[in-house]
Scaffold this active site. Structure first.
Site, PDB file in Angstrom:
ATOM      1  N   ASP A   1       0.840  -1.201   0.000  1.00  0.00           N
ATOM      2  CA  ASP A   1       0.000   0.000   0.000  1.00  0.00           C
ATOM      3  C   ASP A   1       0.880   1.257   0.000  1.00  0.00           C
ATOM      4  O   ASP A   1       0.697   2.168  -0.829  1.00  0.00           O
ATOM      5  CB  ASP A   1      -0.873  -0.048   1.267  1.00  0.00           C
ATOM      6  CG  ASP A   1      -2.050   0.904   1.231  1.00  0.00           C
ATOM      7  OD1 ASP A   1      -2.255   1.551   0.193  1.00  0.00           O
ATOM      8  OD2 ASP A   1      -2.761   0.991   2.247  1.00  0.00           O
TER       9      ASP A   1
ATOM     10  N   TYR B   1      -1.052  -8.480   7.511  1.00  0.00           N
ATOM     11  CA  TYR B   1      -2.287  -9.146   7.941  1.00  0.00           C
ATOM     12  C   TYR B   1      -2.113 -10.637   8.246  1.00  0.00           C
ATOM     13  O   TYR B   1      -3.067 -11.307   8.642  1.00  0.00           O
ATOM     14  CB  TYR B   1      -3.405  -8.917   6.920  1.00  0.00           C
ATOM     15  CG  TYR B   1      -3.997  -7.509   6.945  1.00  0.00           C
ATOM     16  CD1 TYR B   1      -3.547  -6.553   7.859  1.00  0.00           C
ATOM     17  CD2 TYR B   1      -5.009  -7.142   6.067  1.00  0.00           C
ATOM     18  CE1 TYR B   1      -4.090  -5.268   7.887  1.00  0.00           C
ATOM     19  CE2 TYR B   1      -5.563  -5.860   6.092  1.00  0.00           C
ATOM     20  CZ  TYR B   1      -5.094  -4.933   7.002  1.00  0.00           C
ATOM     21  OH  TYR B   1      -5.642  -3.666   7.024  1.00  0.00           O
TER      22      TYR B   1
HETATM   23  P1  ADP Z   1      -1.551  -6.991   3.935  1.00  0.00           P
HETATM   24  O1  ADP Z   1      -1.870  -5.929   4.958  1.00  0.00           O
HETATM   25  O2  ADP Z   1      -2.724  -7.274   3.010  1.00  0.00           O
HETATM   26  O3  ADP Z   1      -0.936  -8.203   4.518  1.00  0.00           O
HETATM   27  P2  ADP Z   1       1.073  -6.108   2.947  1.00  0.00           P
HETATM   28  O4  ADP Z   1       1.380  -4.968   2.057  1.00  0.00           O
HETATM   29  O5  ADP Z   1       1.661  -6.087   4.315  1.00  0.00           O
HETATM   30  O6  ADP Z   1      -0.509  -6.240   2.961  1.00  0.00           O
HETATM   31  O7  ADP Z   1       1.544  -7.446   2.255  1.00  0.00           O
HETATM   32  C1  ADP Z   1       0.902  -8.038   1.154  1.00  0.00           C
HETATM   33  C2  ADP Z   1       1.954  -8.669   0.277  1.00  0.00           C
HETATM   34  O8  ADP Z   1       2.547  -7.656  -0.528  1.00  0.00           O
HETATM   35  C3  ADP Z   1       3.094  -9.331   1.043  1.00  0.00           C
HETATM   36  O9  ADP Z   1       3.312 -10.616   0.501  1.00  0.00           O
HETATM   37  C4  ADP Z   1       4.278  -8.397   0.792  1.00  0.00           C
HETATM   38  O10 ADP Z   1       5.505  -9.120   0.749  1.00  0.00           O
HETATM   39  C5  ADP Z   1       3.929  -7.872  -0.580  1.00  0.00           C
HETATM   40  N1  ADP Z   1       4.585  -6.618  -1.003  1.00  0.00           N
HETATM   41  C6  ADP Z   1       5.149  -5.638  -0.267  1.00  0.00           C
HETATM   42  N2  ADP Z   1       5.635  -4.659  -1.069  1.00  0.00           N
HETATM   43  C7  ADP Z   1       5.354  -5.028  -2.346  1.00  0.00           C
HETATM   44  C8  ADP Z   1       5.597  -4.465  -3.645  1.00  0.00           C
HETATM   45  N3  ADP Z   1       6.219  -3.286  -3.791  1.00  0.00           N
HETATM   46  N4  ADP Z   1       5.192  -5.155  -4.748  1.00  0.00           N
HETATM   47  C9  ADP Z   1       4.544  -6.334  -4.624  1.00  0.00           C
HETATM   48  N5  ADP Z   1       4.283  -6.917  -3.440  1.00  0.00           N
HETATM   49  C10 ADP Z   1       4.684  -6.276  -2.318  1.00  0.00           C
END
Ligand code: ADP
Length: 176
Positions: free
Chosen positions: A35, A127
């Site tokens: 995000d 999460y």
């Molecule tokens: P949530 O709160 O839904 O768990 P997160 O952002 O913490 O969301 O993580 C969701 C996934 O996105 C994780 O597997 C994380 O490793 C991944 N992630 C983090 N940064 C990026 C990025 N720049 N591009 C793609 N995936 C990412």
């Protein structure tokens, strides 16, 4: 059908697709993880659209999805969905909500003429959804949708970490 699904490892903000999906939170005001990366790379246009959505409907409920501009990203749109926070005591509900996050994102994609869409591994970061179970749900939900709907031509799973990349590769290798 299998060839409509691709798996890559990398940063979703760099992916050129009609839409990329954001693992947002219910406030739509940005956060950590993917995000934060999307808002940083996409610029203020995304947040401005998020504020408009908040005015209209007060944010985004878990399992639902909304769409904004892609701002400065290579993608035209960002589809923001909210995955569930993993809960061991309420695991069936969490599974159901995770499937909803994928299917409602695809529904919003179709409503907006999107043909290529990239997903991060929703809920598997902050999460804490178990990665293996999340991957099974993601792949099953996307396959089910692609079978029923011909508009979406390509779904890209963008895995950030090695574990997710391996999981998705092994789930999808057999039907490419
Ligand atoms: P949530 O709160 O839904 O768990 P997160 O952002 O913490 O969301 O993580 C969701 C996934 O996105 C994780 O597997 C994380 O490793 C991944 N992630 C983090 N940064 C990026 C990025 N720049 N591009 C793609 N995936 C990412």
């Amino acid at each position: 059908m299998g060839s409509k699904i691709e798996v890559i490892q990398g940063d979703i903000t760099k992916v050129k697709a009609d839409a990329i999906v954001n693992a947002a939170n219910t406030s739509l005001l940005g956060g950590g993880g993917v995000d934060g990366a999307i808002h940083r790379a996409g610029g203020k246009g995304i947040l401005e659209d998020c504020y408009k959505i908040r005015e209209r409907q007060g944010g985004c409920k878990t399992g639902e999805a909304v769409i904004t501009t892609g701002g400065n990203l290579p993608a035209k749109y960002v589809i923001h969905t909210v995955g569930p926070v993993w809960s061991k005591s309420n695991d069936q509900k969490a599974r159901h909500l995770l499937a909803n996050a994928y299917s409602n994102s695809l529904k919003v994609a179709v409503e907006n003429g999107v043909e290529t869409i990239a997903f991060p591994n929703i809920s598997t970061g902050i999460y804490h959804f178990p990665k293996s179970e999340a991957a099974v749900i993601a792949v099953a939900t996307v396959k089910y949708f692609l079978n029923a709907n011909q508009q979406v031509k390509k779904v890209i799973f963008v895995c950030f970490d090695d574990e997710n990349y391996r999981l998705y590769q092994s789930l999808l290798t057999n039907d490419q």
